[in-house]
Design a protein around this motif. Structure first.
Motif, PDB file in Angstrom:
ATOM      1  N   VAL A 125     -48.471-119.204  23.605  1.00  0.00           N
ATOM      2  CA  VAL A 125     -48.452-117.417  23.697  1.00  0.00           C
ATOM      3  C   VAL A 125     -49.615-117.167  22.818  1.00  0.00           C
ATOM      4  CG1 VAL A 125     -47.325-115.446  23.248  1.00  0.00           C
ATOM      5  CG2 VAL A 125     -46.015-117.457  24.019  1.00  0.00           C
ATOM      6  N   ALA A 126     -49.821-117.800  21.756  1.00  0.00           N
ATOM      7  CA  ALA A 126     -50.911-117.625  20.791  1.00  0.00           C
ATOM      8  C   ALA A 126     -52.374-117.812  21.437  1.00  0.00           C
ATOM      9  CB  ALA A 126     -50.832-118.228  19.381  1.00  0.00           C
ATOM     10  N   ALA A 127     -52.215-118.886  22.038  1.00  0.00           N
ATOM     11  CA  ALA A 127     -53.577-119.271  22.630  1.00  0.00           C
ATOM     12  C   ALA A 127     -54.046-118.399  23.808  1.00  0.00           C
ATOM     13  CB  ALA A 127     -53.349-120.736  23.288  1.00  0.00           C
ATOM     14  N   GLU A 128     -52.958-117.894  24.655  1.00  0.00           N
ATOM     15  CA  GLU A 128     -53.368-117.211  25.708  1.00  0.00           C
ATOM     16  C   GLU A 128     -53.728-115.650  24.979  1.00  0.00           C
ATOM     17  OE1 GLU A 128     -53.426-117.378  29.513  1.00  0.00           O
ATOM     18  OE2 GLU A 128     -54.051-119.196  28.436  1.00  0.00           O
ATOM     19  N   LYS A 129     -53.009-115.364  23.967  1.00  0.00           N
ATOM     20  CA  LYS A 129     -53.378-113.903  23.595  1.00  0.00           C
ATOM     21  C   LYS A 129     -54.936-113.933  22.982  1.00  0.00           C
ATOM     22  CE  LYS A 129     -48.906-111.915  22.196  1.00  0.00           C
ATOM     23  NZ  LYS A 129     -47.832-111.630  21.231  1.00  0.00           N
ATOM     24  N   ALA A 130     -55.113-115.098  22.414  1.00  0.00           N
ATOM     25  CA  ALA A 130     -56.385-115.305  21.848  1.00  0.00           C
ATOM     26  C   ALA A 130     -57.342-115.159  23.001  1.00  0.00           C
ATOM     27  CB  ALA A 130     -56.700-116.490  21.025  1.00  0.00           C
ATOM     28  N   ARG A 131     -57.048-115.748  24.043  1.00  0.00           N
ATOM     29  CA  ARG A 131     -57.866-116.098  25.044  1.00  0.00           C
ATOM     30  C   ARG A 131     -58.419-114.497  25.708  1.00  0.00           C
ATOM     31  NH1 ARG A 131     -57.946-116.518  30.773  1.00  0.00           N
ATOM     32  NH2 ARG A 131     -55.860-116.389  30.792  1.00  0.00           N
ATOM     33  N   LEU A 132     -57.231-113.753  25.983  1.00  0.00           N
ATOM     34  CA  LEU A 132     -57.353-112.624  26.643  1.00  0.00           C
ATOM     35  C   LEU A 132     -57.576-111.269  25.710  1.00  0.00           C
ATOM     36  CD1 LEU A 132     -54.343-113.344  28.893  1.00  0.00           C
ATOM     37  CD2 LEU A 132     -56.784-113.189  29.854  1.00  0.00           C
ATOM     38  N   GLY A 133     -57.586-111.597  24.212  1.00  0.00           N
ATOM     39  CA  GLY A 133     -57.829-110.683  23.449  1.00  0.00           C
ATOM     40  C   GLY A 133     -56.656-109.511  23.472  1.00  0.00           C
ATOM     41  N   HIS A 134     -55.422-110.086  23.598  1.00  0.00           N
ATOM     42  CA  HIS A 134     -54.258-109.211  23.748  1.00  0.00           C
ATOM     43  C   HIS A 134     -53.992-108.309  22.713  1.00  0.00           C
ATOM     44  CE1 HIS A 134     -49.841-108.848  23.394  1.00  0.00           C
ATOM     45  NE2 HIS A 134     -49.942-108.280  24.759  1.00  0.00           N
ATOM     46  N   GLN A 135     -53.515-107.181  23.189  1.00  0.00           N
ATOM     47  CA  GLN A 135     -53.184-106.147  22.093  1.00  0.00           C
ATOM     48  C   GLN A 135     -51.806-105.830  22.509  1.00  0.00           C
ATOM     49  OE1 GLN A 135     -54.737-105.210  19.484  1.00  0.00           O
ATOM     50  NE2 GLN A 135     -56.283-106.956  19.969  1.00  0.00           N
ATOM     51  N   TYR A 136     -51.114-105.045  21.695  1.00  0.00           N
ATOM     52  CA  TYR A 136     -49.713-104.861  21.784  1.00  0.00           C
ATOM     53  C   TYR A 136     -49.495-103.773  22.805  1.00  0.00           C
ATOM     54  CZ  TYR A 136     -44.951-103.667  20.450  1.00  0.00           C
ATOM     55  OH  TYR A 136     -43.688-103.385  20.443  1.00  0.00           O
ATOM     56  N   GLY A 137     -48.519-103.975  23.681  1.00  0.00           N
ATOM     57  CA  GLY A 137     -48.548-103.014  24.744  1.00  0.00           C
ATOM     58  C   GLY A 137     -49.279-103.441  26.061  1.00  0.00           C
ATOM     59  N   GLN A 138     -50.142-104.465  25.716  1.00  0.00           N
ATOM     60  CA  GLN A 138     -50.748-104.828  27.116  1.00  0.00           C
ATOM     61  C   GLN A 138     -49.782-105.820  27.939  1.00  0.00           C
ATOM     62  OE1 GLN A 138     -54.450-106.405  25.557  1.00  0.00           O
ATOM     63  NE2 GLN A 138     -55.506-104.364  25.944  1.00  0.00           N
ATOM     64  N   MET A 139     -49.232-105.434  28.894  1.00  0.00           N
ATOM     65  CA  MET A 139     -48.174-106.328  29.535  1.00  0.00           C
ATOM     66  C   MET A 139     -48.597-107.318  30.828  1.00  0.00           C
ATOM     67  SD  MET A 139     -45.585-104.640  28.265  1.00  0.00           S
ATOM     68  CE  MET A 139     -44.009-104.971  29.121  1.00  0.00           C
ATOM     69  N   VAL A 140     -49.625-106.844  31.447  1.00  0.00           N
ATOM     70  CA  VAL A 140     -49.906-107.714  32.522  1.00  0.00           C
ATOM     71  C   VAL A 140     -51.557-107.881  32.699  1.00  0.00           C
ATOM     72  CG1 VAL A 140     -49.907-108.254  35.064  1.00  0.00           C
ATOM     73  CG2 VAL A 140     -48.032-107.049  33.966  1.00  0.00           C
ATOM     74  N   TYR A 141     -51.972-109.096  32.635  1.00  0.00           N
ATOM     75  CA  TYR A 141     -53.535-109.143  32.991  1.00  0.00           C
ATOM     76  C   TYR A 141     -53.540-109.812  34.215  1.00  0.00           C
ATOM     77  CZ  TYR A 141     -54.542-109.002  27.896  1.00  0.00           C
ATOM     78  OH  TYR A 141     -54.513-108.382  26.659  1.00  0.00           O
ATOM     79  N   LEU A 142     -54.310-109.310  35.211  1.00  0.00           N
ATOM     80  CA  LEU A 142     -54.639-109.779  36.527  1.00  0.00           C
ATOM     81  C   LEU A 142     -56.306-110.372  36.178  1.00  0.00           C
ATOM     82  CD1 LEU A 142     -52.811-110.393  39.018  1.00  0.00           C
ATOM     83  CD2 LEU A 142     -53.660-108.183  39.770  1.00  0.00           C
TER      84      LEU A 142
END
Lengths: 489, 315, 248
Positions: A125-142
């Motif tokens: 999860v952490a790796a994917e969050k880092a890759r996508l620059g995930h922020q709280y509230g972002q649910m779906v990355y297409l």
């Protein structure tokens, strides 16, 4: 040896028959998984979850190797949507899990779906969050290649906010619509074209790079332009990320035409914008009922060390954000803030009745305007105008019909364009862009989530427990005993 | 009619049945005689459709067992060696189920079950679970099952096992009636010689999967009777005189000697008078002298154990 | 057809008069009852929206995934393995009925009987509705259908395992092991790259139930998957039975 031979031959014969059967079933299943032979019927009465034909077609048209990543992790306990035992997130996640399966099926394997939830390895999860620059509230990355669309909670779900100690409640979703839009955007050849005016930037031109990248990753075709697009150009949105001088005559003419034609505009000025330039825009925007005010807006600022300073580098907290506007709803919900620098305020004026205007960012009474731009003291005096101030105003036509025509976002600051990689600016900018292009379309594609709450009374609860845990199993065992006794006779 | 033609059954290295051929016409009871492991059960399992033959052909009521197995099975009532019914079912329930399985028409089913159970004395046991029955009654249930569909052929594997003498007697009469009055072809196996001797119209002796002899009791015994045997009892020591006998009577054999009792195989019937005289000359009184009647047991011993006087293989 | 019907009736009857089966059924009801009450008491999403209860009981809870693969083989073990052990298989297989009909009748009887298992769970929803709770019946029925289709597959694997041995522990254990494999192997490998991942995703039973049937979505592929695989295991069972008639 003979026995072994016989067994071997029988075994081989059996295996051959088994393999033949298996091959037949695999072929059958393979055929039935083909889109023309696969049917899905959504019978759910309360909230249909199946994707529409439009979304299914858009997903099927996505390029091979596309990805959908769903972050369904545990919400923060500080999130108001979790207060009072609210089940907004579990319910939303239930919808998204079905959507994930739908994406996988309807894209015919072109979209690799990844659901990251509390059962997923935290490292992953952490790796994917880092890759996508995930922020709280972002649910779906297409994602399709380098292009990316992010669907945030507020874009997907509509909720009733928690009030009077009543938990927040999910009342509708537009997962299908949002996914369909995102897939269409990523899958289609023509992307919305955004012109970013770089002719009079208040900061070095190369600082605009990350913002252009952000737009590209969101699935737009963005380009920095030295002169403003004319009436014949087919740009879908014009962004002016700050203006440090007056426009050239040709550009002024183009700007006038752009505004008159009600084409989407994101105009960010600042205290660095000279008065004539500001006046020019105020004239153009007069029908919209908003005008830029002179002077630099300052506010007391409490830094991380706890020291209080006065500065023109100000932060708009979530209390200064419009909770119900598509651009700021997410930020408000997540209790974030937005940093503004060299900002000027906006005044709401009497505009045309054709337009609606709404302040989406504002500062409270602790803010003031430094009257002297050249020698700011950063100290409010009795003469200095005090807040509240409108910092960002969104205008749109009342009779708004297609896309974002008639929409304009007027910002008193342009500093957030410089560092769009910072979370707040990134989310604000992408939400703003989407709203300006009419991609929020919150009224369409909404699917009501008719939740069926059940809070049994103590008596009902006892009855449920007694019947389900005691009566049903007990009666079954008793019946078994009766059968045993009757059959023994 | 049961027909078996050059039947072979091999379990790997073990040849359980070799080149077996026989027929059981309607109205006949064929006793299948052989020691344990001779191939009787395997042959019956092939005929019941439970096992396939390795080669050869078998048919029941004209239905080939490999080509038309279901029809052949429909024409067969089969009682396995150790018959067991599902323990949770009562006798009546089980028989009604079996009647349905054998396509006895619904209207006739209850009546047929009643007839068969009446015939076998199972009436009072109909409401008992199978697991509560004694071995004899279980066997009767198995036989009732075999008879339910009134098949033209009956295959009974060791049907007398576990029955008391009275039950055996009833059973024999029942089978005789079925074969002779109802024209059924009955093939039953047993290693109990008196049962076979008493019940079978013809006997098939089998050992190591091979048919050793086939025929009616008389036909088979007549093969043993070719050389007359005499049982003789004298007052003195039979052993000493017995050793001298073959010298005095060429062709005579002493088959057994037990004290004063001798079992002799004469070369011809004319030696009888000479024997009396020979013993009288030696002062021995002949107390008893009578021909020894051969039984199936003798035949079985001769055929299976390879005792002297064994006839050529028959089949 | 008569023979088939007779065998089917007998198998259902045998199941209905076997006391141990009621013990099994009682334990199943008890565990599902506990899960039901737990969902109503401790699951905020179910409390706020009862339309999620079918997903809970028919698809998404771990307890369902631990129970569901284990119970069908306990029912099917008596169909062939116990007959083999007791010696009642020989009279059955020498009766004028085809091996295919034997397999089908036994399977169908277990399937009919298993309706009782899920019927009890369905009864819990009826109970809930009788107390005035509003339910999304499409999801309830969808979940029921999905769980039952899945049970059909697990019964078929159970019957297959039952055909291999007269040892009841092996029959039940083998069936359960096969079921757990069918259930968890795709779940474990679904994120693998290439063909392995693709097959795993196409065979992902929890997704088919939790994100399909129990959500009110009827998927022709998922139904075909359960029925097709059931058919495969029935075929394998038939091969196992009929192979003894094959001349080596």
């Amino acid at each position: 040896m003979g026995a072994l031979n016989r067994r071997l031959r029988l075994g081989l014969l059996t295996i051959a028959a088994g393999l033949a059967g298996m091959a037949l079933v695999v072929l059958m299943l393979r055929a039935l998984s083909q889109p023309q032979l696969r049917y899905r019927w959504d019978f759910a009465g309360t909230s249909p979850l199946a994707l529409s034909q439009r979304s299914a077609a858009a997903l099927a048209a996505m390029p091979e190797g596309s990805r959908a990543t769903l972050f369904l992790d545990r919400p923060s306990p500080q999130d108001p949507l979790t207060f009072y035992g609210s089940a907004v997130y579990p319910n939303a996640y239930a919808v998204l899990r079905v959507a994930a399966e739908e994406i996988r099926i309807q894209s015919h394997g072109k979209v690799e779906v990844q659901v990251l939830d509390e059962f997923t390895a935290p490292v992953k999860v952490a790796a994917e969050k880092a890759r996508l620059g995930h922020q709280y509230g972002q649910m779906v990355y297409l994602e399709a290649g380098e292009k990316r669309r992010i669907l945030r909670f507020a874009e997907l779900f509509r909720i009733d906010q928690p009030v009077n100690e009543q938990p927040a409640r999910l009342h509708s979703h537009r997962v299908d619509e949002a996914l369909g839009d995102a897939a269409l955007r990523l899958g289609r050849g023509h992307l919305p074209r955004i012109a970013v005016y770089s002719g009079l930037l208040p900061f070095p031109r190369e600082d605009l790079g990350p913002f252009l990248q952000l737009l590209a990753s969101e699935g737009y075709q963005a380009a920095a332009v030295e002169s403003l697009p004319g009436p014949g150009d087919d740009w879908d949105l014009l962004i002016i990320p700050g203006q440090r001088g007056p426009l050239l005559a040709a550009d002024a003419e183009a700007a006038r035409a752009w505004v008159e034609q009600d084409r989407p505009l994101f105009l960010a000025l600042g205290s660095f914008t000279p008065a004539p330039a500001m006046e020019f825009w105020n004239q153009q925007l007069a029908p919209r009922g908003a005008a830029f005010l002179e002077g630099r807006v300052c506010k007391k600022f409490r830094g991380a060390t706890g020291l209080t300073a006065n500065a023109d580098h100000i932060a708009v907290t979530f209390e200064g954000m419009q909770a119900n506007h598509a651009i700021t709803a997410d930020l408000h919900l997540d209790q974030r803030w937005l940093e503004l620098g060299s900002a000027q305020a906006l005044d709401l004026t009497e505009g045309s009745v054709d337009y609606a205007r709404e302040t989406i960012l504002w500062l409270d009474g602790s803010a003031w305007i430094e009257p002297d731009e050249l020698q700011p003291t950063f100290q409010p005096s009795s003469r200095t105008p005090r807040g509240p101030f409108n910092m960002v105003v969104a205008t749109s036509r009342w009779d708004e019909q297609d896309g974002g025509r008639g929409r304009a976002l007027l910002s008193g600051s342009a500093t957030y364009f410089v560092d769009p990689q910072r979370a707040l600016a990134r989310d604000f900018l992408s939400s703003a862009t989407r709203w300006l292009l009419g991609e929020d379309q919150s009224s369409s594609g909404l699917v009501a989530l008719q939740s069926l709450p059940f809070r049994p009374t103590a008596a009902q609860h006892a009855r449920l427990a007694n019947l389900s845990i005691l009566a049903l199993p007990g009666a079954t065992l008793l019946f078994g005993l009766l059968v045993f006794w009757r059959r023994r006779r | 009619m049961i027909r078996v033609d050059r039947l072979h059954k091999r379990f790997g290295a073990v040849q359980a049945v070799r080149d077996l051929s026989f027929e059981v016409p309607p109205g006949e009871i064929l006793g299948f005689l052989g020691p344990n492991g001779a191939g009787k059960t395997t042959t019956l399992r092939i005929l019941s459709g439970f096992l396939p033959p390795s080669s050869g052909a078998a048919a029941v009521a004209g239905h080939d067992l490999t080509q038309a197995s279901i029809q052949a099975r429909r024409a067969t009532g089969y009682l396995p060696e150790s018959f067991v019914a599902p323990p949770e079912l009562r006798v009546g329930e089980y028989l009604r189920f079996r009647a349905g399985l054998k396509a006895v028409p619904g209207a006739r089913r209850r009546r047929r079950v009643a007839e068969v159970t009446e015939m076998l004395g199972l009436g009072p046991r109909l409401r008992q679970p199978f697991s509560a029955l004694s071995k004899g009654f279980r066997q009767r249930v198995g036989l009732a099952d075999a008879l339910l569909a009134d098949p033209p052929a009956l295959l009974l594997d060791e049907p007398f096992g576990g029955l008391d003498p009275l039950q055996r007697q009833e059973f024999r009469e029942l089978l005789r009636g079925l074969a002779h009055d109802h024209r059924k072809a009955v093939l039953f196996s047993s290693h109990v010689l008196p049962e076979v001797e008493e019940l079978a119209d013809r006997v098939l002796v089998i050992d190591e999967g091979r048919a050793l002899a086939l025929g009616s009791r008389e036909e088979l015994l007549s093969r043993l009777d070719q050389a007359p045997r005499q049982r003789l009892r004298i007052s003195g020591d039979g052993a000493a005189l017995g050793r001298k006998l073959p010298e005095a009577f060429p062709g005579l054999e002493v088959l057994a000697c037990d004290g004063g009792e001798l079992l002799l195989q004469l070369a011809d019937a004319g030696q009888r008078g000479a024997l009396f005289r020979w013993f009288a000359c030696r002062g021995e009184e002949v107390l008893a002298f009578h021909p020894d009647t051969p039984t199936l047991e003798d035949l079985f011993r001769v055929l299976v154990a390879g005792a002297p006087g064994a006839p050529e293989e028959a089949a | 057809m008569t023979a088939f019907t007779a065998l089917l009736k007998r198998e259902v009857f045998s199941l209905l008069v076997t006391p141990s089966v009621y013990l099994l059924l009682g334990v199943w009801y008890l565990l599902n009852g506990l899960l039901f009450v737990y969902a109503l008491d401790f699951s905020p999403e179910v409390q706020s929206d009862l339309s999620l209860l079918p997903q809970y009981l028919f698809g998404s809870s771990l307890l369902v995934w631990l129970l569901l693969p284990a119970f069908p083989p306990l029912v099917t073990l008596r169909l062939l393995a116990e007959e083999h052990r007791l010696g009642t298989l020989e009279p059955l297989l020498t009766a004028p009925i085809s091996d295919a009909a034997v397999v089908l009748a036994k399977y169908l009887s277990a399937s009919i009987f298993f309706l009782l298992f899920w019927g009890g769970v369905l009864l819990l929803f009826v109970l809930l509705a009788s107390l005035g709770a509003q339910l999304d019946w499409a999801r309830v029925v969808g979940g029921f259908c999905g769980a039952f289709l899945c049970s059909l597959l697990f019964l078929a694997t159970g019957l297959f395992a039952s055909s291999w041995s007269g040892n009841l522990i092996l029959a039940a254990g083998g069936g359960a092991a096969l079921n757990y494999l069918l259930l968890f192997l795709p779940a474990i490998t679904e994120n693998a790259d290439g063909a392995v991942g693709a097959v795993a995703r196409a065979a992902h039973i929890p997704n088919m139930l939790d994100r399909g049937f129990a959500a009110g979505l009827l998927d022709s592929y998922a139904a075909a998957y359960f029925l097709g695989l059931s058919g495969l295991f029935l075929f394998l069972t038939w091969v196992r039975l009929v192979s003894r008639r094959w001349v080596p």
